[in-house]
Design a protein around this motif. Sequence first.
Motif: not given
Length: 91
Positions: A51-58, A64-71, A73-82
Amino acid sequence: EAGATQFAGVATAVFRRAQNGEAFLDRINGELGLGLRIVSQASEGELGYLSACSGLPPPPPSDAEPLVAWDSGGGSFQISARVGGALCVWE
């Protein structure tokens, strides 16, 4: 307004943890004609990253261009990265 003809949705932590989560989701799907499904915490993290990637230009982010996303919520927590070409999710 945007002309969407299809949609998708998922159920997350509250449905995973509830004793009646699947039964309640079945009822919602039946009454509203939806096709929602319960996803794992790892899948929730992957979807957050995408979802985070979908908001970025292609093109999509690379190592080489790191992106970290975190979620958080009320019952869980995730950090995601390539990392090293693979999508990693920390729960």
